[in-house]
Design an enzyme around this catalytic site. Structure first.
Site, PDB file in Angstrom:
ATOM      1  N   VAL A 184       2.374   3.537  -3.291  1.00 41.90           N
ATOM      2  CA  VAL A 184       1.728   4.578  -4.103  1.00 41.90           C
ATOM      3  C   VAL A 184       1.028   5.583  -3.180  1.00 41.90           C
ATOM      4  O   VAL A 184       0.194   5.207  -2.356  1.00 41.90           O
ATOM      5  CB  VAL A 184       0.691   3.980  -5.083  1.00 41.90           C
ATOM      6  N   GLY A 221       6.657  11.025   3.516  1.00 43.20           N
ATOM      7  CA  GLY A 221       7.017  11.400   4.886  1.00 43.20           C
ATOM      8  C   GLY A 221       6.923  10.209   5.822  1.00 43.20           C
ATOM      9  O   GLY A 221       6.252   9.222   5.543  1.00 43.20           O
ATOM     10  N   LYS A 239       4.627   4.567  -9.915  1.00 41.50           N
ATOM     11  CA  LYS A 239       3.343   4.512  -9.201  1.00 41.50           C
ATOM     12  C   LYS A 239       2.187   4.383 -10.184  1.00 41.50           C
ATOM     13  O   LYS A 239       1.233   3.636  -9.946  1.00 41.50           O
ATOM     14  CB  LYS A 239       3.189   5.765  -8.331  1.00 41.50           C
ATOM     15  N   ILE A 253      -2.169   7.692   1.599  1.00 42.90           N
ATOM     16  CA  ILE A 253      -3.524   7.545   1.022  1.00 42.90           C
ATOM     17  C   ILE A 253      -3.761   6.061   0.715  1.00 42.90           C
ATOM     18  O   ILE A 253      -2.967   5.456  -0.002  1.00 42.90           O
ATOM     19  CB  ILE A 253      -3.685   8.342  -0.301  1.00 42.90           C
ATOM     20  N   GLU A 271       0.818  -1.225   0.000  1.00 42.56           N
ATOM     21  CA  GLU A 271       0.000   0.000   0.000  1.00 42.56           C
ATOM     22  C   GLU A 271       0.850   1.272   0.000  1.00 42.56           C
ATOM     23  O   GLU A 271       0.528   2.256  -0.675  1.00 42.56           O
ATOM     24  CB  GLU A 271      -0.920  -0.010   1.232  1.00 42.56           C
TER      25      GLU A 271
HETATM   26  P1  NAP Z   1      16.003   5.997   3.706  1.00 47.36           P
HETATM   27  O1  NAP Z   1      15.636   7.032   4.700  1.00 47.36           O
HETATM   28  O2  NAP Z   1      17.129   6.291   2.768  1.00 47.36           O
HETATM   29  O3  NAP Z   1      16.348   4.659   4.524  1.00 47.36           O
HETATM   30  C1  NAP Z   1      16.831   3.506   3.915  1.00 47.36           C
HETATM   31  C2  NAP Z   1      17.237   2.500   4.989  1.00 47.36           C
HETATM   32  O4  NAP Z   1      17.575   1.276   4.366  1.00 47.36           O
HETATM   33  C3  NAP Z   1      18.446   2.943   5.814  1.00 47.36           C
HETATM   34  O5  NAP Z   1      18.277   2.527   7.147  1.00 47.36           O
HETATM   35  C4  NAP Z   1      19.610   2.193   5.160  1.00 47.36           C
HETATM   36  O6  NAP Z   1      20.645   1.849   6.064  1.00 47.36           O
HETATM   37  C5  NAP Z   1      18.927   0.916   4.701  1.00 47.36           C
HETATM   38  N1  NAP Z   1      19.523   0.364   3.488  1.00 47.36           N
HETATM   39  C6  NAP Z   1      19.528   0.935   2.264  1.00 47.36           C
HETATM   40  N2  NAP Z   1      20.152   0.112   1.379  1.00 47.36           N
HETATM   41  C7  NAP Z   1      20.539  -0.970   2.087  1.00 47.36           C
HETATM   42  C8  NAP Z   1      21.220  -2.159   1.748  1.00 47.36           C
HETATM   43  N3  NAP Z   1      21.629  -2.413   0.496  1.00 47.36           N
HETATM   44  N4  NAP Z   1      21.446  -3.070   2.721  1.00 47.36           N
HETATM   45  C9  NAP Z   1      21.043  -2.834   3.986  1.00 47.36           C
HETATM   46  N5  NAP Z   1      20.382  -1.721   4.376  1.00 47.36           N
HETATM   47  C10 NAP Z   1      20.139  -0.805   3.430  1.00 47.36           C
HETATM   48  O7  NAP Z   1      14.773   5.601   2.807  1.00 47.36           O
HETATM   49  P2  NAP Z   1      13.221   5.860   3.114  1.00 47.36           P
HETATM   50  O8  NAP Z   1      12.872   7.238   2.720  1.00 47.36           O
HETATM   51  O9  NAP Z   1      12.884   5.371   4.460  1.00 47.36           O
HETATM   52  O10 NAP Z   1      12.548   4.917   1.976  1.00 47.36           O
HETATM   53  C11 NAP Z   1      12.556   3.527   2.101  1.00 47.36           C
HETATM   54  C12 NAP Z   1      11.647   2.897   1.048  1.00 47.36           C
HETATM   55  O11 NAP Z   1      10.321   3.408   1.203  1.00 47.36           O
HETATM   56  C13 NAP Z   1      12.030   3.212  -0.395  1.00 47.36           C
HETATM   57  O12 NAP Z   1      11.671   2.106  -1.198  1.00 47.36           O
HETATM   58  C14 NAP Z   1      11.132   4.398  -0.740  1.00 47.36           C
HETATM   59  O13 NAP Z   1      10.872   4.511  -2.124  1.00 47.36           O
HETATM   60  C15 NAP Z   1       9.870   4.019   0.002  1.00 47.36           C
HETATM   61  N6  NAP Z   1       8.992   5.130   0.344  1.00 47.36           N
HETATM   62  C16 NAP Z   1       9.496   6.219   0.968  1.00 47.36           C
HETATM   63  C17 NAP Z   1       8.630   7.235   1.319  1.00 47.36           C
HETATM   64  C18 NAP Z   1       9.130   8.476   2.010  1.00 47.36           C
HETATM   65  O14 NAP Z   1       8.332   9.405   2.204  1.00 47.36           O
HETATM   66  N7  NAP Z   1      10.374   8.543   2.414  1.00 47.36           N
HETATM   67  C19 NAP Z   1       7.268   7.137   1.010  1.00 47.36           C
HETATM   68  C20 NAP Z   1       6.787   5.992   0.373  1.00 47.36           C
HETATM   69  C21 NAP Z   1       7.662   4.988   0.043  1.00 47.36           C
HETATM   70  P3  NAP Z   1      21.514   2.967   6.843  1.00 47.36           P
HETATM   71  O15 NAP Z   1      20.578   3.519   7.877  1.00 47.36           O
HETATM   72  O16 NAP Z   1      22.656   2.234   7.441  1.00 47.36           O
HETATM   73  O17 NAP Z   1      21.912   3.984   5.824  1.00 47.36           O
HETATM   74  N1  HSE Z   2       9.868  10.210  -3.051  1.00 51.14           N
HETATM   75  C1  HSE Z   2       8.498   9.865  -2.986  1.00 51.14           C
HETATM   76  C2  HSE Z   2       7.655  11.111  -3.171  1.00 51.14           C
HETATM   77  C3  HSE Z   2       8.179   9.223  -1.658  1.00 51.14           C
HETATM   78  O1  HSE Z   2       8.208  12.209  -3.013  1.00 51.14           O
HETATM   79  O2  HSE Z   2       6.470  10.994  -3.494  1.00 51.14           O
HETATM   80  C4  HSE Z   2       6.764   8.700  -1.581  1.00 51.14           C
HETATM   81  O3  HSE Z   2       6.579   7.621  -2.468  1.00 51.14           O
END
Ligand code: NAP
Ligand code: HSE
Length: 430
Positions: free
Chosen positions: A132, A302, A205, A136, A129
């Site tokens: 995308v 976020g 997405k 939401i 979920e």
């Molecule tokens: P992030 O803040 O960069 O965190 C990534 C985490 O994964 C960190 O703890 C990092 O370790 C770990 N990591 C990355 N590559 C790794 C590897 N090869 N082996 C082991 N650990 C690894 O990323 P995020 O923003 O939380 O996003 C995570 C996922 O959620 C992504 O797929 C993103 O597209 C998705 N997402 C994010 C958001 C958003 O708003 N941020 C929204 C929807 C979906 P370290 O802590 O040691 O660096």
């Molecule tokens: N980087 C993405 C965005 C995170 O800004 O929409 C949420 O999927």
């Protein structure tokens, strides 16, 4: 049913830390809804030496096998991102009978079918979920709430980072690079923010939504993608003067001639509801034959909004475990892949160009458009800092991609056209 479900968390960044916070804050609520407690046993990160706030009972590791091969772990929550390496890890986890919850749109858009197949074989769940539109519940709405209808179109703002950047540029006149840095600091942007800025994140997405909404196999390569790098403050101001706002819009349409999916900066009438979706917020319109028009709105990125969606998926897995229905949710697409041709893809267009100010210039330009049957909704002419030059902003009526490309090619050959500065789709207000 087991009284405690054990989770292995892959990633402890923005989303991963949000998942831990929500699980801590809502443990009793989750236990009440599912009949079992959730405990995080191990967390995978890339750098175990970084300082972290983690309970002493949680193992921090940089070896994924510590999680995928741990027989005590029931569910993997993947919030680390990445494609090929992450696919390998999840396939191994699924082979070992672990359910998967992921926020990873890159992976689902590219390898969703392979993951679902592995899950079916191993009786495992796969939920995504958060992949995308952040907080939401758009995937659940399409899969469940609107499952009785035939979806004909989905349109919306599905990237928080670019919406945040464009909002700040339009409202505060801030330059692109400094707002991008802000969006990164707030945890909205991807690890590589070019995926946001160049439209690829939104395209992934829209691929996921198209597969689900139209029940059709669909590839990322089928999406026409343009990012926001070429949007200038001038375009934002001129669009406002014409009564529009510029937003990065994903559109997926499905009719008897096939499907078209695009992500591109688009002009929307200022009074259109999507024009008021600001900052990191997302909104998606879903049109169905029977339901008509529906709109879903909320935070698109976020820590806590995204983690809310991840934990809701985890709750769905727990309920399935309780009911003994894991691994049964996936349904093969019903229809074959069918894309619209360029002559079938139609929209209004905005074009801005610099032209030589001479008698008959406007006639030359409009004659080219007329040759392809293209007429105009609005035209504005402005002087520039050169005496012999004018700037023209034109909004066409609906035109096919094919005809518009031909007209653009012919315009480029005209000696009176000095430059074509920007071209955007125009949506809404037909
Ligand atoms: P992030 O803040 O960069 O965190 C990534 C985490 O994964 C960190 O703890 C990092 O370790 C770990 N990591 C990355 N590559 C790794 C590897 N090869 N082996 C082991 N650990 C690894 O990323 P995020 O923003 O939380 O996003 C995570 C996922 O959620 C992504 O797929 C993103 O597209 C998705 N997402 C994010 C958001 C958003 O708003 N941020 C929204 C929807 C979906 P370290 O802590 O040691 O660096
Ligand atoms: N980087 C993405 C965005 C995170 O800004 O929409 C949420 O999927």
């Amino acid at each position: 049913m087991e009284n405690t479900i054990t989770v292995g968390l892959l990633g402890l960044g923005t989303v991963g830390s949000g998942v831990i916070e929500i699980l801590n804050d809502h443990q009793e609520r989750i236990q009440h809804k599912t009949g079992c407690a959730v405990t995080i046993k191990s967390v995978l990160v890339s750098d175990t030496s970084k300082p972290r706030e983690l309970s002493e009972t949680v193992n921090l590791t940089d070896r994924y096998e510590d999680i995928t091969r741990d027989p005590e772990i029931d569910v993997i929550v993947e919030v680390m991102g990445g494609i090929d390496h992450t696919l390998t890890i999840l396939l191994e986890a699924i082979e070992n009978g672990k359910h998967v919850v992921t926020a990873n749109k890159d992976l689902i858009a590219q390898h969703g079918a392979q993951l679902f197949e592995a899950c079916q074989k191993n009786n495992c769940d796969l939920y995504y979920e958060a992949s995308v539109a952040g907080g939401i519940p758009i995937i659940r709405s399409i899969m469940d709430g609107l499952s009785s209808d035939r979806i004909t179109k989905m349109m919306g703002i599905v990237n928080g980072t670019t919406n945040y950047i464009m909002t700040k540029m339009a409202q505060e006149g801030v330059d692109f690079d400094s707002v991008l840095k802000e969006a990164q600091d707030l945890g909205f942007a991807e690890a590589d923010p070019t995926a946001d800025v160049d439209g690829l994140d939104a395209a992934r997405k829209m691929t996921i939504l198209s597969i689900l909404g139209f029940s059709m196999p669909f590839n990322l390569e089928d999406v026409e993608v343009k990012g926001i790098r070429n949007i200038s403050l001038e375009d934002i101001r001129y669009a406002e003067e014409l009564g529009y706002r510029i937003k990065l819009i994903g559109i997926a349409e499905n009719d008897e001639s096939g499907v078209s999916v695009s992500v591109e900066p688009s002009l929307l009438p200022a009074q259109h509801p999507l024009s008021s979706v600001n900052d990191e917020f997302n909104a998606v319109y879903v049109y169905g034959d029977a339901v008509g028009e529906t709109m879903f709105y909320g935070p698109g990125a976020g820590k806590l909004p995204t983690a809310t969606a991840v934990v809701a998926d985890l709750i769905a897995v727990l309920k399935n475990i309780r009911l003994g229905t894991t691994g049964t949710a996936y349904v093969q697409p019903q229809f074959p892949h069918q894309l619209k041709s360029k002559s079938e893809r139609q929209s209004k267009k905005y074009i801005r160009l610099h032209v030589v100010d001479r008698a008959g210039m406007l006639n030359e330009i409009t004659s080219i458009f007329a040759e392809y049957g293209i007429s105009f909704d609005q035209v504005i002419q402005r002087s520039t800092n050169k005496d012999d030059e004018r700037e023209l902003m034109m909004v066409t009526h609906r035109v096919s991609e094919e005809d518009f490309e031909k007209a653009k090619h012919d315009l480029e050959q005209l000696s009176s056209v000095r430059s074509i500065d920007s071209i955007f789709r125009v949506e809404g207000g037909d």
